[in-house]
Design a protein around this motif. Structure first.
Motif, PDB file in Angstrom:
ATOM      1  N   CYS A   1      37.234  37.336  38.458  1.00 18.41           N
ATOM      2  CA  CYS A   1      36.624  38.664  38.574  1.00 18.41           C
ATOM      3  C   CYS A   1      36.303  38.940  40.037  1.00 18.41           C
ATOM      4  CB  CYS A   1      35.346  38.730  37.753  1.00 18.41           C
ATOM      5  SG  CYS A   1      35.560  38.145  36.056  1.00 18.41           S
TER       6      CYS A   1
ATOM      7  N   THR B   1      29.740  38.843  27.138  1.00 13.58           N
ATOM      8  CA  THR B   1      30.834  37.973  26.679  1.00 13.58           C
ATOM      9  C   THR B   1      30.323  37.018  25.601  1.00 13.58           C
ATOM     10  OG1 THR B   1      31.669  38.083  28.941  1.00 13.58           O
ATOM     11  CG2 THR B   1      32.709  36.459  27.499  1.00 13.58           C
TER      12      THR B   1
ATOM     13  N   GLN C   1      34.941  32.374  33.630  1.00 21.58           N
ATOM     14  CA  GLN C   1      34.889  33.593  34.451  1.00 21.58           C
ATOM     15  C   GLN C   1      34.481  33.212  35.858  1.00 21.58           C
ATOM     16  OE1 GLN C   1      32.001  36.159  32.494  1.00 21.58           O
ATOM     17  NE2 GLN C   1      33.580  37.080  31.199  1.00 21.58           N
TER      18      GLN C   1
ATOM     19  N   GLN D   1      39.323  34.177  33.753  1.00 22.60           N
ATOM     20  CA  GLN D   1      39.278  35.483  34.425  1.00 22.60           C
ATOM     21  C   GLN D   1      38.771  35.310  35.851  1.00 22.60           C
ATOM     22  OE1 GLN D   1      36.523  37.387  31.746  1.00 22.60           O
ATOM     23  NE2 GLN D   1      38.145  38.093  30.383  1.00 22.60           N
TER      24      GLN D   1
END
Ligand code: ADP
Ligand code: ASP
Ligand code: MG
Length: 407
Positions: A172, A29, A6, A170
């Motif tokens: 973000c 997560t 992430q 990801q």
């Protein structure tokens, strides 16, 4: 159990409240049963402030020292994020780019990644730790800190995901995904659910700063699928992946505008074989990325050459071309004007016609003059007046009805 990388950008870690938010998301997560590697950027504004401090002291600061300076921003964030995780009972360790085994070439301030060993990240994960890695930085073979160019934390995340064979990567950020155009300029822009590497690469290189273009290039090369999503909600974001046949059904996936461009006109150069070669070789040697080029039809043995270049390279481009003109028997650099490069992008352009006509008509109807044009298989770019940038983007968005894109 999956391994998830992430990445959280500058606005997502801007202050302590947001760092706590990131820590909580990471905890969630992990509680869903996943291993997490977190890549963070400097807190928003920090890198800009450091750049400006350096420039206040010297007009052209030494590049090695700039890397030493700018990497401070990310190092602050990794430690704060680790401490925030500890405070909510999550074991976490921070790692610099060098400690994460991100090896680069020697090009300070714009280094390329040559190898990622990931250091001891796998061992740390196996011991139950979250690993927080400083984005935007690596180390060269002389043990010197290097950086990847602005926005380079995206690249750190993609490169680590590739090296660790992560199940999910990801990115973000402060918007819900990749939109049909910058949602801060185009009010009715829509979130795109999926986009091909090539389309994302074009949009990123043509001014959509939601992703760093080098990161997308890397993802394409190593086929790292990733998702651009919000740091502030749990809505599905945008999946960036290999092109699928169905993607060609959408003619224009998105539009972008790059306001940091200049147009340079070189006039009265000899209209003979080799002239353009010399001018553009000089620009290539100076590592200036020239995009749109027009050479008019020569009269009386002379011609004009016009091209676009990044604003930050304007002075160097003018100087480099100015220096060779005397050797070429004349000519002069007559204008360096700021312009905006407006582009529409979509793999569907390969199989549909009329895209250029539609864009040009929309601009013409609004009285916006097109100064330069360039095309590739999947994009059309035009240079327009800098002060028409936002209007041009909205017109292009409307012309292709991008607010209706549902794919
Ligand atoms: P981060 O700090 O998370 O890396 P950036 O500021 O680099 O975030 O990128 C996110 C910003 O990109 C958004 O705030 C948005 O204004 C801008 N942006 C430009 N074009 C687009 C686009 N097509 N879709 C989404 N965001 C875009
Ligand atoms: N902090 C760096 C920058 O502002 C890298 C990044 O944010 O990705 O460009
Ligand atoms: Mg960014």
């Amino acid at each position: 159990m999956a391994l998830i990388v992430q990445k959280y950008g500058g606005t997502s870690v801007a202050d302590l409240k947001r760092i706590r938010n990131v820590a909580q998301r990471v905890k969630n997560t992990r509680e869903a049963g996943h291993d997490v590697v977190v890549v963070v950027s400097a807190r928003s504004g920090v890198t800009n402030r450091l750049v400006s401090d350096a420039h206040s002291l010297h007009p052209e600061p030494n590049e090695r020292e700039m890397d030493m300076l700018l990497t401070v921003g990310e190092q602050e964030t990794i430690a704060l994020t680790a401490i925030a995780l500890h405070s909510i009972g999550v074991p976490a360790v921070s790692r610099t780019g060098a400690q994460a085994g991100i090896h680069t070439d020697f090009a300070h301030t714009r280094a390329r990644i040559v190898k990622v060993t990931a250091g001891d990240i796998r061992e740390q994960l196996a011991q139950g730790n979250v690993v927080i890695v400083a984005g935007f930085q690596g180390v060269n073979q002389h043990n010197q800190i290097t950086t990847f160019g602005r926005g380079g934390s995206d690249l750190s995340a993609i490169a680590l995901a590739a090296s660790l064979k992560a199940d999910n990567c990801q990115i973000c950020t402060d918007v819900d995904g990749v939109f049909t155009a910058d949602p801060r300029i185009v009010g009715n822009a829509r979130k795109i659910s999926q986009i091909s590497y090539d389309e994302m690469l074009e949009l990123a290189s043509l001014g959509s700063k939601v992703m760093q273009s080098r990161a997308v290039e890397f993802a394409k090369k190593f086929d790292v699928e990733f998702e651009v999503c919000s740091s502030f909600n749990n809505q599905p974001g945008t999946n960036v992946k290999k092109e699928a046949t169905s993607m060609e059904e959408v003619v224009v996936r998105g539009a972008a505008v790059d306001k940091e461009q200049v147009k340079i006109v070189v006039s009265q150069v000899h209209d003979q074989p080799g002239t353009a070669a010399k001018v553009f070789q000089t620009l290539a040697d100076a590592k200036i990325n020239v995009d749109m080029i027009v050479q008019n039809i020569g009269h009386g043995g002379v011609a004009n050459l016009t091209f676009s270049a990044p604003l930050e390279d304007a002075y160097r481009a003018e100087k480099a071309v100015g220096e060779i003109l005397d050797n070429m028997g004349g000519g002069k650099v007559i204008a360096v004007d700021r312009i905006a490069k407006l582009s529409v992008v979509g793999v569907g352009m390969r199989t549909h016609c009329g895209v250029a006509a539609k864009l040009f008509t929309a601009l013409a109807e609004a009285g916006i003059n097109i100064q330069l044009i360039s095309t590739s298989e999947i994009k059309i770019s035009v240079a327009i007046d800098a002060d028409k940038a936002d209007e041009g983007l909205r017109l292009a968005h409307d012309a292709f009805e991008l607010e209706k894109n549902t794919a």
